[in-house]
Write a protein that holds these residues in place. Structure first.
Motif, PDB file in Angstrom:
ATOM      1  N   THR A   1       0.833  -1.195   0.000  1.00 44.07           N
ATOM      2  CA  THR A   1       0.000   0.000   0.000  1.00 44.07           C
ATOM      3  C   THR A   1       0.867   1.243   0.000  1.00 44.07           C
ATOM      4  O   THR A   1       1.852   1.320   0.735  1.00 44.07           O
ATOM      5  CB  THR A   1      -0.877   0.025   1.275  1.00 44.07           C
ATOM      6  N   LEU A   2       0.468   2.206  -0.814  1.00 45.44           N
ATOM      7  CA  LEU A   2       1.116   3.517  -0.797  1.00 45.44           C
ATOM      8  C   LEU A   2       0.093   4.519  -0.284  1.00 45.44           C
ATOM      9  O   LEU A   2      -0.986   4.654  -0.865  1.00 45.44           O
ATOM     10  CB  LEU A   2       1.548   3.884  -2.220  1.00 45.44           C
ATOM     11  N   ILE A   3       0.427   5.184   0.826  1.00 46.35           N
ATOM     12  CA  ILE A   3      -0.485   6.205   1.334  1.00 46.35           C
ATOM     13  C   ILE A   3       0.146   7.583   1.173  1.00 46.35           C
ATOM     14  O   ILE A   3       1.364   7.716   1.028  1.00 46.35           O
ATOM     15  CB  ILE A   3      -0.894   5.958   2.809  1.00 46.35           C
ATOM     16  N   GLY A   4      -0.693   8.594   1.200  1.00 42.56           N
ATOM     17  CA  GLY A   4      -0.204   9.961   1.063  1.00 42.56           C
ATOM     18  C   GLY A   4      -1.376  10.895   0.871  1.00 42.56           C
ATOM     19  O   GLY A   4      -2.454  10.465   0.468  1.00 42.56           O
ATOM     20  N   ALA A   5      -1.141  12.162   1.155  1.00 40.90           N
ATOM     21  CA  ALA A   5      -2.203  13.160   1.063  1.00 40.90           C
ATOM     22  C   ALA A   5      -2.578  13.421  -0.398  1.00 40.90           C
ATOM     23  O   ALA A   5      -1.890  12.985  -1.320  1.00 40.90           O
ATOM     24  CB  ALA A   5      -1.746  14.455   1.731  1.00 40.90           C
TER      25      ALA A   5
ATOM     26  N   ARG B   1       3.088  -4.733   3.319  1.00 41.45           N
ATOM     27  CA  ARG B   1       4.046  -3.629   3.501  1.00 41.45           C
ATOM     28  C   ARG B   1       3.434  -2.340   2.973  1.00 41.45           C
ATOM     29  O   ARG B   1       2.511  -2.364   2.158  1.00 41.45           O
ATOM     30  CB  ARG B   1       5.343  -3.903   2.752  1.00 41.45           C
ATOM     31  N   GLY B   2       3.978  -1.238   3.447  1.00 44.77           N
ATOM     32  CA  GLY B   2       3.469   0.040   3.000  1.00 44.77           C
ATOM     33  C   GLY B   2       4.566   1.078   2.810  1.00 44.77           C
ATOM     34  O   GLY B   2       5.686   0.923   3.315  1.00 44.77           O
ATOM     35  N   TYR B   3       4.230   2.102   2.050  1.00 46.09           N
ATOM     36  CA  TYR B   3       5.114   3.251   1.833  1.00 46.09           C
ATOM     37  C   TYR B   3       4.289   4.516   2.049  1.00 46.09           C
ATOM     38  O   TYR B   3       3.079   4.528   1.793  1.00 46.09           O
ATOM     39  CB  TYR B   3       5.642   3.274   0.398  1.00 46.09           C
TER      40      TYR B   3
ATOM     41  N   GLY C   1       5.852  13.951  -3.676  1.00 40.66           N
ATOM     42  CA  GLY C   1       6.641  13.317  -4.734  1.00 40.66           C
ATOM     43  C   GLY C   1       7.832  12.501  -4.271  1.00 40.66           C
ATOM     44  O   GLY C   1       8.641  12.068  -5.094  1.00 40.66           O
ATOM     45  N   GLN C   2       7.939  12.286  -2.935  1.00 45.19           N
ATOM     46  CA  GLN C   2       9.039  11.476  -2.432  1.00 45.19           C
ATOM     47  C   GLN C   2       8.542  10.459  -1.409  1.00 45.19           C
ATOM     48  O   GLN C   2       7.568  10.729  -0.704  1.00 45.19           O
ATOM     49  CB  GLN C   2      10.090  12.367  -1.755  1.00 45.19           C
ATOM     50  N   ILE C   3       9.235   9.318  -1.315  1.00 45.07           N
ATOM     51  CA  ILE C   3       8.897   8.331  -0.284  1.00 45.07           C
ATOM     52  C   ILE C   3       9.605   8.760   1.011  1.00 45.07           C
ATOM     53  O   ILE C   3      10.819   8.939   1.031  1.00 45.07           O
ATOM     54  CB  ILE C   3       9.374   6.918  -0.695  1.00 45.07           C
ATOM     55  N   THR C   4       8.821   8.924   2.067  1.00 40.08           N
ATOM     56  CA  THR C   4       9.408   9.380   3.332  1.00 40.08           C
ATOM     57  C   THR C   4       9.499   8.270   4.365  1.00 40.08           C
ATOM     58  O   THR C   4      10.205   8.403   5.352  1.00 40.08           O
ATOM     59  CB  THR C   4       8.577  10.527   3.939  1.00 40.08           C
ATOM     60  N   MET C   5       8.766   7.175   4.168  1.00 39.39           N
ATOM     61  CA  MET C   5       8.753   6.110   5.167  1.00 39.39           C
ATOM     62  C   MET C   5       8.327   4.820   4.511  1.00 39.39           C
ATOM     63  O   MET C   5       7.560   4.830   3.549  1.00 39.39           O
ATOM     64  CB  MET C   5       7.690   6.437   6.223  1.00 39.39           C
ATOM     65  N   SER C   6       8.806   3.696   5.071  1.00 33.46           N
ATOM     66  CA  SER C   6       8.312   2.398   4.613  1.00 33.46           C
ATOM     67  C   SER C   6       8.385   1.421   5.774  1.00 33.46           C
ATOM     68  O   SER C   6       9.103   1.651   6.741  1.00 33.46           O
ATOM     69  CB  SER C   6       9.142   1.898   3.431  1.00 33.46           C
TER      70      SER C   6
END
Ligand code: ATP
Length: 240
Positions: free
Chosen positions: A36-40, A208-210, A215-220
């Motif tokens: 899963t990719l989460i983000g605003a 797993r998640g990110y 525009g950048q991955i900050t955590m995984s």
């Protein structure tokens, strides 16, 4: 699941004209996983899914699927290799019937398996069987979402990309959709890469998640780790 790496994203930058929407993305999806990719809003999540499908293609970096560099391939070829996307806002064909929508999804698949594939979709989403001669545009939001996922599955993908499957749906329907995603993963071993603003359900579902910010991955981490993470909770779970 600790399968082989299926999808590798390496240093991907994607632009809309001068606007840099993805600023060097690195991530992996292994065979059999739900990631899963989460983000605003506006973080670039949809852009990443579209970049995997080649429209818009990455300007820099690489997208590798099952060992093959697909960065610059045209979208139809990427689909043929075994990737299917259920896009945001569902984008089913509103004037076509449910059955015709499912036929469109099967366009790159083996014709002799059509009946079998259709039965598989109707088992997952019994409501679609009942609605098969109804026009897509007259379905409820939840039914349209089911149709969009069903249509994507008709091509027998090995990697299923889902863009905000819970968007705009009532909690009960959201739960049903997520249960079907888990079911497809468990029983068919389908690899799923899911983009969501509904962080709670999506991270509970994910192996797993990110987290994407601007525009950048900050955590995984594992779904569980991210759910327990203080920053994730503050930004995506509390009051949301
Ligand atoms: P949402 O959840 O709102 O869909 P997202 O995380 O999926 O957000 P994207 O849709 O990928 O975000 O958008 C990332 C950035 O790229 C945003 O700043 C957006 O305004 C911009 N963008 C998206 N599509 C285009 C386009 N066709 N032309 C120009 N800029 C775009």
């Amino acid at each position: 699941p600790a399968g082989a790496t299926m999808l590798q994203i390496r240093g991907v930058h994607t632009f809309y004209g001068q606007i840099e929407a993805l600023k060097g993305i690195d991530m992996d999806v292994r065979q059999g996983e739900i990631v899963t990719l989460i983000g605003a809003n506006g973080a670039g999540k949809s852009t990443l899914l579209m970049t995997i499908c080649g429209t818009p293609a990455a300007r820099e970096g690489q997208v590798i699927f099952e060992g093959q560099d697909i960065t610059k391939l045209p979208t139809f070829q990427i689909m043929r290799l075994g990737i299917a996307q259920s896009p945001e806002g569902r984008r089913i064909f509103a004037r076509m019937t449910v059955m015709e929508n499912l036929q469109m999804g099967a366009i790159t698949a083996d014709e002799s398996k059509f009946g079998e594939d259709l039965e598989r979709i109707f088992t997952l989403f019994p409501i679609l069987k009942k609605r098969q001669s109804q026009r897509g545009g007259t379905l409820s939001g939840g039914e349209q979402q089911m149709l969009a996922i069903g249509r994507a599955l008709m091509s027998r993908p090995r990697l299923l990309l889902l863009d905000e499957p819970s968007l705009g749906l009532a909690p009960l329907i959201v739960r049903q959709i997520f249960e079907v995603i888990r079911d497809i993963n468990r029983t068919q071993g389908m690899t799923v890469f899911l983009v969501e603003q509904n962080a709670y359900h999506a991270l509970r579902l994910a192996h797993r998640g990110y987290v994407m910010v601007n525009g950048q991955i900050t955590m995984s981490g594992s779904g569980r780790e991210l759910l327990a993470n203080t920053e994730v909770r503050a930004a995506y779970l509390e009051g949301g």
